[in-house]
Design an enzyme around this catalytic site. Structure first.
Site, PDB file in Angstrom:
ATOM      1  N   SER A  15       0.825  -1.222   0.000  1.00 41.73           N
ATOM      2  CA  SER A  15       0.000   0.000   0.000  1.00 41.73           C
ATOM      3  C   SER A  15       0.848   1.255   0.000  1.00 41.73           C
ATOM      4  CB  SER A  15      -0.857   0.089   1.253  1.00 41.73           C
ATOM      5  OG  SER A  15      -1.760  -0.907   1.317  1.00 41.73           O
ATOM      6  N   LYS A  48     -13.097   3.603  -0.782  1.00 37.21           N
ATOM      7  CA  LYS A  48     -13.372   2.270  -1.324  1.00 37.21           C
ATOM      8  C   LYS A  48     -14.620   2.381  -2.198  1.00 37.21           C
ATOM      9  CE  LYS A  48     -13.110  -2.353  -0.886  1.00 37.21           C
ATOM     10  NZ  LYS A  48     -12.299  -2.856  -1.958  1.00 37.21           N
TER      11      LYS A  48
HETATM   12  C1  SAM Z   1      -5.852  -1.156   4.132  1.00 34.20           C
HETATM   13  S1  SAM Z   1      -5.301  -1.280   5.756  1.00 34.20           S
HETATM   14  C2  SAM Z   1      -4.187   0.058   5.881  1.00 34.20           C
HETATM   15  C3  SAM Z   1      -2.870  -0.205   5.264  1.00 34.20           C
HETATM   16  C4  SAM Z   1      -1.870   0.887   5.567  1.00 34.20           C
HETATM   17  N1  SAM Z   1      -2.258   2.159   4.952  1.00 34.20           N
HETATM   18  C5  SAM Z   1      -0.509   0.509   5.057  1.00 34.20           C
HETATM   19  O1  SAM Z   1      -0.054   1.116   4.091  1.00 34.20           O
HETATM   20  O2  SAM Z   1       0.104  -0.389   5.628  1.00 34.20           O
HETATM   21  C6  SAM Z   1      -6.660  -0.705   6.654  1.00 34.20           C
HETATM   22  C7  SAM Z   1      -6.385  -0.592   8.142  1.00 34.20           C
HETATM   23  O3  SAM Z   1      -7.443   0.152   8.712  1.00 34.20           O
HETATM   24  C8  SAM Z   1      -7.654  -0.317  10.014  1.00 34.20           C
HETATM   25  N2  SAM Z   1      -8.984   0.123  10.451  1.00 34.20           N
HETATM   26  C9  SAM Z   1     -10.196  -0.174   9.914  1.00 34.20           C
HETATM   27  N3  SAM Z   1     -11.169   0.437  10.620  1.00 34.20           N
HETATM   28  C10 SAM Z   1     -10.538   1.151  11.577  1.00 34.20           C
HETATM   29  C11 SAM Z   1     -11.007   1.995  12.614  1.00 34.20           C
HETATM   30  N4  SAM Z   1     -12.308   2.248  12.789  1.00 34.20           N
HETATM   31  N5  SAM Z   1     -10.090   2.568  13.406  1.00 34.20           N
HETATM   32  C12 SAM Z   1      -8.773   2.331  13.267  1.00 34.20           C
HETATM   33  N6  SAM Z   1      -8.288   1.526  12.315  1.00 34.20           N
HETATM   34  C13 SAM Z   1      -9.168   0.937  11.473  1.00 34.20           C
HETATM   35  C14 SAM Z   1      -7.492  -1.817   9.892  1.00 34.20           C
HETATM   36  O4  SAM Z   1      -7.161  -2.383  11.152  1.00 34.20           O
HETATM   37  C15 SAM Z   1      -6.355  -1.935   8.883  1.00 34.20           C
HETATM   38  O5  SAM Z   1      -5.116  -2.088   9.528  1.00 34.20           O
END
Ligand code: SAM
EC number: 2.1.1.186
Length: 359
Positions: free
Chosen positions: A191, A309
């Site tokens: 990512s 998304k």
């Molecule tokens: C696509 S991943 C992010 C990847 C990150 N940007 C990277 O480059 O490594 C989405 C992340 O959002 C977190 N997430 C989803 N809902 C969340 C929330 N309400 N609060 C905090 N984190 C959240 C998930 O735990 C996950 O680790």
């Protein structure tokens, strides 16, 4: 090629042709320019056929490529051609260029699809002799000149091509409109390339030292394992990383990251001077848009980059709805802002948005 031919050729990721078609119809109609899109599913490109002669050059002058969410490149083009003699494709191309302007460069390209990539050898093979032939016929400057239109020959198959030109002030400088980036081996997730591409696309290089620079504070919502945080740390920022997951240990050791195991929708900034908010939480686009708008409206950050998304259908409408949410919130606070949204090369089922407060 008849340069008055009123069509636009737009490149996109395969599978997003309908979204790009919807988008260009609407953005052209906003300017009083009407036409219809034509495309095949999964082809990686869309033709927008204008009803009026000369409307395609007008569109290229009026719609910045950066305003088109789903387009990677935009060209004024003629009708698709078929090569009857596969031994002399260059002769056919030259015959199409009768009344063309002087070009500053030539790009021989193909769709970014599996079938399209199989044409890359042909494209490479043709480029040098085509360049030589164009110089001989005085249709190409003797040295590359990026202030002039570039000629693009876009092979949709070995026997079909679309010939067009890009406007020097409104085009992607990258082959196929794709900014290719090398994955840094020490980054915690792939990512990371999304944020790297977004930063390079959305922030002009000559403004970087003012806008995204060492010692600035940033918040990363949904940060784990840390690919986006990595990009900010690499640029010298201090990052407040918010997620319930686990952050990459090497990133934490930099001393530039503070981790909060909290809900990104409830987190409030601990520092007053946060410049950047980035957010990669996978959530409903409207919910993410409202969260970003709230942060900006409260003055908790000045700029934000986040992912939306997308649903399976009506993706362009979904981006528009997100923009309306931001619009409504920031207008209530009399805040002027710049909005850029792009389906990046490294994005798949999402688009990346940048918002910057202007006042
Ligand atoms: C696509 S991943 C992010 C990847 C990150 N940007 C990277 O480059 O490594 C989405 C992340 O959002 C977190 N997430 C989803 N809902 C969340 C929330 N309400 N609060 C905090 N984190 C959240 C998930 O735990 C996950 O680790």
């Amino acid at each position: 090629m008849n340069m008055n031919t009123s069509a636009l050729l737009l490149y996109c990721r395969a599978g997003f042709e309908a979204d790009l078609g919807t988008e260009i119809v609407q953005k052209a109609a906003d300017l009083g320019i009407y036409g219809y899109p034509s495309f095949s599913k999964q082809s990686g490109f869309v033709l927008f056929n204008c009803h009026q002669v000369d409307d395609a050059p007008r569109l290229v002058k009026s719609i910045p490529l950066t305003d088109l969410v789903f387009a990677r490149q935009m060209l004024v083009c003629g009708a698709p051609i078929e090569f009857e003699n596969l031994e002399d494709r260059i002769g056919t191309i030259l015959a199409e260029l009768d009344d063309a302007p002087l070009f500053g460069d030539v790009c021989v390209e193909h769709p970014d699809t599996t079938e399209g990539r199989a044409l890359s050898k042909l494209c490479r093979k043709i480029t040098v002799p085509l360049r030589q032939a164009l110089r001989k016929s005085k249709q190409l400057t003797s040295k590359e000149n990026l202030k002039k239109p570039s000629l693009h020959v876009f092979f949709s198959s070995g026997s079909n091509a679309i010939i067009g030109y890009s406007d020097p002030s409104n085009r992607s400088p990258h082959p196929l409109g794709i900014l290719r980036l090398k994955f840094p081996s020490d980054a915690p997730s792939r990512s990371t390339l999304k944020l790297d591409e977004a930063i390079q696309l959305f922030i002009p290089q000559n403004e970087m030292s003012q806008r995204l620079a060492p010692s600035m504070q940033a918040v990363d919502l949904g940060s784990c394992p840390g690919g986006w945080t990595y990009q900010l740390v690499k640029r010298g920022l201090f990052v407040h990383a918010v997620d319930n997951g686990a952050m990459d240990a090497a990133l934490m050791e930099t001393g530039q990251v503070t981790y909060y195991a909290e809900d990104g929708f409830k987190f409030t900034p601990r520092k007053k001077q946060v410049t950047w908010l980035v957010c990669d939480m996978i959530e409903q686009p409207q919910r993410v848009a409202q969260l970003m708008a709230n942060w900006l409206a409260k003055g908790w950050c000045k700029e934000t980059i986040f992912n939306l998304k997308l649903p399976m259908k009506q993706r362009f409408e979904s981006v528009q709805q997100a923009k309306q949410i931001v619009d409504k919130t920031l207008q209530q606070h009399q805040m002027r802002y710049q909005w850029q949204a792009k389906h990046l090369y490294h994005d798949r089922e999402e688009v990346t948005v940048h918002i910057r407060i202007l006042n």
